[in-house]
Design a protein around this motif. Structure first.
Motif, PDB file in Angstrom:
ATOM      1  N   ALA A 246      87.043 -52.836  18.959  1.00 43.87           N
ATOM      2  CA  ALA A 246      85.663 -52.623  18.496  1.00 43.87           C
ATOM      3  C   ALA A 246      85.308 -51.164  18.794  1.00 43.87           C
ATOM      4  N   GLY A 247      85.469 -50.355  17.784  1.00 49.73           N
ATOM      5  CA  GLY A 247      85.225 -48.911  17.953  1.00 49.73           C
ATOM      6  C   GLY A 247      86.444 -48.137  18.431  1.00 49.73           C
ATOM      7  N   SER A 248      87.525 -48.833  18.782  1.00 51.44           N
ATOM      8  CA  SER A 248      88.705 -48.107  19.272  1.00 51.44           C
ATOM      9  C   SER A 248      89.696 -47.868  18.142  1.00 51.44           C
ATOM     10  N   ARG A 249      90.538 -46.895  18.319  1.00 54.08           N
ATOM     11  CA  ARG A 249      91.532 -46.484  17.324  1.00 54.08           C
ATOM     12  C   ARG A 249      90.831 -46.280  15.974  1.00 54.08           C
ATOM     13  N   ASP A 250      89.693 -45.621  16.069  1.00 61.87           N
ATOM     14  CA  ASP A 250      88.834 -45.444  14.901  1.00 61.87           C
ATOM     15  C   ASP A 250      88.252 -44.030  14.984  1.00 61.87           C
ATOM     16  N   GLU A 251      88.588 -43.211  14.006  1.00 57.70           N
ATOM     17  CA  GLU A 251      88.166 -41.803  14.035  1.00 57.70           C
ATOM     18  C   GLU A 251      86.648 -41.653  14.124  1.00 57.70           C
ATOM     19  N   ASN A 252      85.907 -42.677  13.678  1.00 59.11           N
ATOM     20  CA  ASN A 252      84.437 -42.580  13.742  1.00 59.11           C
ATOM     21  C   ASN A 252      83.902 -42.848  15.149  1.00 59.11           C
ATOM     22  N   HIS A 253      84.732 -43.423  15.985  1.00 57.54           N
ATOM     23  CA  HIS A 253      84.270 -43.792  17.330  1.00 57.54           C
ATOM     24  C   HIS A 253      85.246 -43.246  18.369  1.00 57.54           C
ATOM     25  N   LEU A 254      86.153 -44.094  18.852  1.00 56.66           N
ATOM     26  CA  LEU A 254      87.164 -43.624  19.809  1.00 56.66           C
ATOM     27  C   LEU A 254      88.513 -43.604  19.100  1.00 56.66           C
ATOM     28  N   PRO A 255      89.118 -42.438  18.949  1.00 58.80           N
ATOM     29  CA  PRO A 255      90.376 -42.399  18.195  1.00 58.80           C
ATOM     30  C   PRO A 255      91.565 -42.990  18.956  1.00 58.80           C
ATOM     31  N   TYR A 256      91.375 -43.270  20.242  1.00 54.51           N
ATOM     32  CA  TYR A 256      92.530 -43.690  21.055  1.00 54.51           C
ATOM     33  C   TYR A 256      92.472 -45.188  21.389  1.00 54.51           C
ATOM     34  N   CYS A 257      93.596 -45.683  21.904  1.00 58.23           N
ATOM     35  CA  CYS A 257      93.688 -47.075  22.383  1.00 58.23           C
ATOM     36  C   CYS A 257      93.321 -47.073  23.863  1.00 58.23           C
ATOM     37  N   SER A 258      92.501 -48.046  24.286  1.00 58.79           N
ATOM     38  CA  SER A 258      92.078 -48.074  25.689  1.00 58.79           C
ATOM     39  C   SER A 258      93.039 -48.828  26.604  1.00 58.79           C
ATOM     40  N   ALA A 259      94.139 -49.263  26.080  1.00 59.00           N
ATOM     41  CA  ALA A 259      95.269 -49.783  26.867  1.00 59.00           C
ATOM     42  C   ALA A 259      95.045 -51.138  27.548  1.00 59.00           C
ATOM     43  N   GLU A 343      79.811 -69.298  17.381  1.00 58.91           N
ATOM     44  CA  GLU A 343      78.511 -69.354  18.073  1.00 58.91           C
ATOM     45  C   GLU A 343      78.276 -68.105  18.914  1.00 58.91           C
ATOM     46  N   MET A 344      79.373 -67.412  19.154  1.00 56.31           N
ATOM     47  CA  MET A 344      79.257 -66.201  19.971  1.00 56.31           C
ATOM     48  C   MET A 344      80.426 -65.268  19.648  1.00 56.31           C
ATOM     49  N   ALA A 345      80.185 -63.964  19.681  1.00 57.42           N
ATOM     50  CA  ALA A 345      81.280 -63.012  19.465  1.00 57.42           C
ATOM     51  C   ALA A 345      81.341 -62.038  20.641  1.00 57.42           C
ATOM     52  N   ILE A 346      82.552 -61.703  21.020  1.00 52.27           N
ATOM     53  CA  ILE A 346      82.748 -60.767  22.135  1.00 52.27           C
ATOM     54  C   ILE A 346      83.496 -59.546  21.611  1.00 52.27           C
ATOM     55  N   LEU A 347      82.878 -58.404  21.753  1.00 54.02           N
ATOM     56  CA  LEU A 347      83.469 -57.161  21.242  1.00 54.02           C
ATOM     57  C   LEU A 347      84.323 -56.512  22.329  1.00 54.02           C
ATOM     58  N   ALA A 348      85.584 -56.265  22.002  1.00 53.17           N
ATOM     59  CA  ALA A 348      86.459 -55.580  22.960  1.00 53.17           C
ATOM     60  C   ALA A 348      86.248 -54.076  22.802  1.00 53.17           C
ATOM     61  N   THR A 349      85.176 -53.613  23.421  1.00 52.83           N
ATOM     62  CA  THR A 349      84.855 -52.185  23.347  1.00 52.83           C
ATOM     63  C   THR A 349      85.691 -51.421  24.372  1.00 52.83           C
ATOM     64  N   GLY A 350      85.986 -50.179  24.046  1.00 49.37           N
ATOM     65  CA  GLY A 350      86.962 -49.424  24.835  1.00 49.37           C
ATOM     66  C   GLY A 350      86.390 -48.660  26.012  1.00 49.37           C
ATOM     67  N   ILE A 351      87.276 -47.911  26.626  1.00 48.56           N
ATOM     68  CA  ILE A 351      86.987 -47.155  27.842  1.00 48.56           C
ATOM     69  C   ILE A 351      86.649 -45.709  27.488  1.00 48.56           C
TER      70      ILE A 351
END
Ligand SMILES: Cc1cc2nc3c(=O)[nH]c(=O)nc-3n(C[C@H](O)[C@H](O)[C@H](O)COP(=O)(O)OP(=O)(O)OC[C@H]3O[C@@H](n4cnc5c(N)ncnc54)[C@H](O)[C@@H]3O)c2cc1C
Length: 405
Positions: A246-259, A343-351
Motif C-alpha cells: 500500500a504505497g510501496s514500490r510505487d513511484e508516486n509514494h515509496l519507490p522501495y520495498c519495506s522488506a 468487513e475490514m481492510a488492512i493496508l500494509a503501509t511501508g517504512i
C-alpha cells in the motif's frame, strides 16, 4: 575516553548502547519519546518466534538498569552537533519532566485528573487522562503529562494526591551539553501516511486501518483487548482483506520495498485465524517477499484453506452503506477482475525513516547513508528497512564501529 552518543532508544539503539557499555565504554542514549523500546513495544508479537515485545526488550532494560556506564535521557532530542570524530560537542534538549523518577505509577493521579487526550500509543483509537502511563511495559515505568492537555497549576489535583511528591507542574525544558567520541543514529522508522494513497480511501472509511494500527487492535494490552473489533461498530469481522505494497514500490509514494510488510501481513493473517478460525482472509500482493525463517509463515498461510493469496495490486477500495469495503483488483494469475467485499481492510503501509533534524547525509528516500563524515554511524531502520533480528545484528556492528572509531 569520551562516551558514545546513541540517538534513538528502539531495539537497535538499546542494543547498541548495551553492547558498548558491556565492553566497558561509557554511553549516552537519548530517546524522543518518554519511554524506550521504539516501534517494537507497540507490537502484539514479533516474528520469527512470535514473542511478545517484552521478550527481548525486558532483558535489555534490565541490562540498562544494572549498568552504570549507560546514561539515558528520555523525552530528549539533539539540538545541535559540532566538532568532529573523537570530539563531538552535542546540545540536547529535554522537554519538561513534570513527573519525576520517584513516581511509582500508583495511579492515584489518574483518578483525579479531569482532562482527557487521545492516546498516540494506540494511534488515537483510545483515550487516556492528561497524566498517563505511556503503556504497561513502559521503561522507565513512570507517568507522563501531556503538555497540550494538562491545565497545570490551575488544576493541581494530581500534585495534591501524589504521596511521593513526584509531580512538579512548573518544570521547564532542560538543556544539556555533552562531549562524545562518536555518534550512532538509531532513529528508526515511522509508518507511511496512508491518507496520501487516495485510491485506497483510508481517510474515508473507518474500517480501513494500517498494519501498525492492526498491531494495536489485536494486542492484549491494545484497543480490542485481544479481539479484533472493527472501528465502525465494534463487531468482529468475518471477512478481512490485506492490501500489500500500500504505497510501496510505487513511484508516486515509496519507490522501495519495506522488506517486512509481507511477513507482517502473513503474521497478522495467521493471528486472525487463531482468534477466529472461521474467518475468511484474502491477501492481495504484487510479489510475496519473505526471507529466512519467515518462509514458515508463507507455508502455513498457503496450507490454510481460509486464507487466500491473490496475486494482484488493489486499484481501489470503496465503502458500502453497511460500512463494508469493496476491494477492486485484477487477479494476475487468472486474468480476471475481482471485486471482493470485506468487513475490514488492512493496508500494509511501508517504512519511512524518522525525521531527524540534523545535517546528516541521506539517500534519495531520506534514509541516513553509510558514507557519513567520520564518527557518525547510522544503524538499522535509520539506514534501511529491516526486521528486528537484522536490526540487532546491525546494532552490534555499529557498537564495534563506534568503540573503535
Ligand atoms: C507492521 C509492521 C510489523 C512488523 N513486525 C515485525 C515483526 O514481527 N518482527 C520483526 O522482526 N520486525 C518487524 N517489523 C520491523 C521492526 O519494526 C523493525 O525492525 C524495528 O522497529 C527496528 O528497530 P529500530 O530500533 O531500528 O527502529 P524503531 O523501532 O523505529 O526505534 C527508533 C527509536 O528512535 C526514536 N527516535 C526517532 N527519531 C528520534 C530523534 N530525532 N531523537 C531521538 N529519538 C528518536 C523513536 O522514538 C524510536 O523509539 C515490523 C514492521 C512493521 C511496519
Amino acid at each position: 575516553m569520551k562516551p558514545v552518543l546513541v540517538i534513538g532508544g528502539g531495539i537497535s539503539g538499546v542494543t547498541t548502547a548495551v553492547e558498548i557499555a558491556e565492553v566497558g565504554k561509557e554511553v549516552i542514549l537519548i530517546e524522543k519519546e518518554s519511554y524506550l523500546g521504539g516501534n517494537v513495544v507497540k507490537f502484539n508479537n514479533y516474528f520469527p518466534k512470535l514473542c511478545p515485545p517484552t521478550c527481548g526488550l525486558e532483558i535489555n532494560f534490565r541490562r540498562i538498569k544494572q549498568n552504570p556506564r549507560i546514561k539515558y535521557y528520555t523525552s530528549t532530542e539533539v539540538q545541535e552537533i559540532s566538532g568532529e570524530k573523537g570530539n563531538f560537542k552535542v546540545k540536547l534538549e529535554t522537554t519538561p519532566q513534570y513527573v519525576k523518577n520517584n513516581c511509582t505509577a500508583c495511579g492515584k493521579c489518574i483518578e483525579v485528573c479531569p482532562e482527557e487526550r487521545s492516546d498516540e500509543f494506540n494511534y488515537g483509537y483510545t483515550k487516556t487522562k492528561a497524566i498517563y502511563l505511556p503503556h504497561e511495559m513502559a521503561f522507565p515505568y513512570k507517568f507522563n503529562i501531556d503538555d497540550d492537555f494538562c491545565k497545570k497549576e490551575s488544576c493541581n489535583k494530581c500534585v495534591e494526591v501524589c504521596e511521593y511528591e513526584a509531580i512538579n507542574l512548573s518544570a521547564k525544558k532542560e538543556l544539556t551539553e555533552i562531549e562524545v567520541s562518536s555518534i550512532v543514529t538509531a532513529t528508526g522508522w515511522k509508518n507511511y501516511d496512508a491518507s496520501k494513497i487516495d485510491n485506497l480511501n483510508y481517510s474515508e472509511s473507518k474500517n480501513i486501518i494500517t498494519n501498525v494500527e492492526f498491531e494495536r487492535f489485536i494486542a492484549s494490552n491494545g484497543i480490542g483487548d485481544n479481539k479484533l473489533l472493527r472501528p465502525s461498530d465494534n463487531s468482529e469481522p468475518k471477512r478481512i482483506a490485506f492490501v500489500q505494497c500500500a504505497g510501496s514500490r510505487d513511484e508516486n509514494h515509496l519507490p522501495y520495498c519495506s522488506a517486512v510488510c509481507c511477513s507482517a501481513s502473513l503474521k497478522h493473517a495467521l493471528t486472525i485465524q487463531e482468534l477466529y478460525p472461521k474467518s475468511e482472509i484474502k491477501i492481495f500482493y504484487i510479489d510475496m517477499r519473505v526471507a529466512g525463517r519467515n518462509e514458515d509463515f508463507l507455508v502455513k498461510v498457503q496450507n490454510n484453506k481460509n486464507i487466500e493469496l491473490v496475486k494482484g495490486k488493489v486499484g481501489k477500495i470503496t465503502e458500502t452503506e453497511s460500512n463494508n469495503v469493496i476491494l477492486e483488483a485484477e487477479d494476475i494469475l487468472s486474468g480476471k477482475k475481482i471485486k471482493y467485499e470485506a468487513e475490514m481492510a488492512i493496508l500494509a503501509t511501508g517504512i519511512v525513516p524518522s525525521d531527524i533534524n540534523l545535517n546528516l547525509n541521506k539517500d534519495q528516500n531520506h534514509f541516513i547513508t553509510d558514507s557519513q563524515k567520520d564518527g557518525i554511524f547510522p544503524v538499522a531502520c535509520s539506514r534501511k528497512p529491516m526486521d528486528v533480528s537484522s536490526s540487532v545484528k546491525d546494532a552490534t556492528a555499529a557498537a564495534v564501529k563506534a568503540i573503535y572509531n
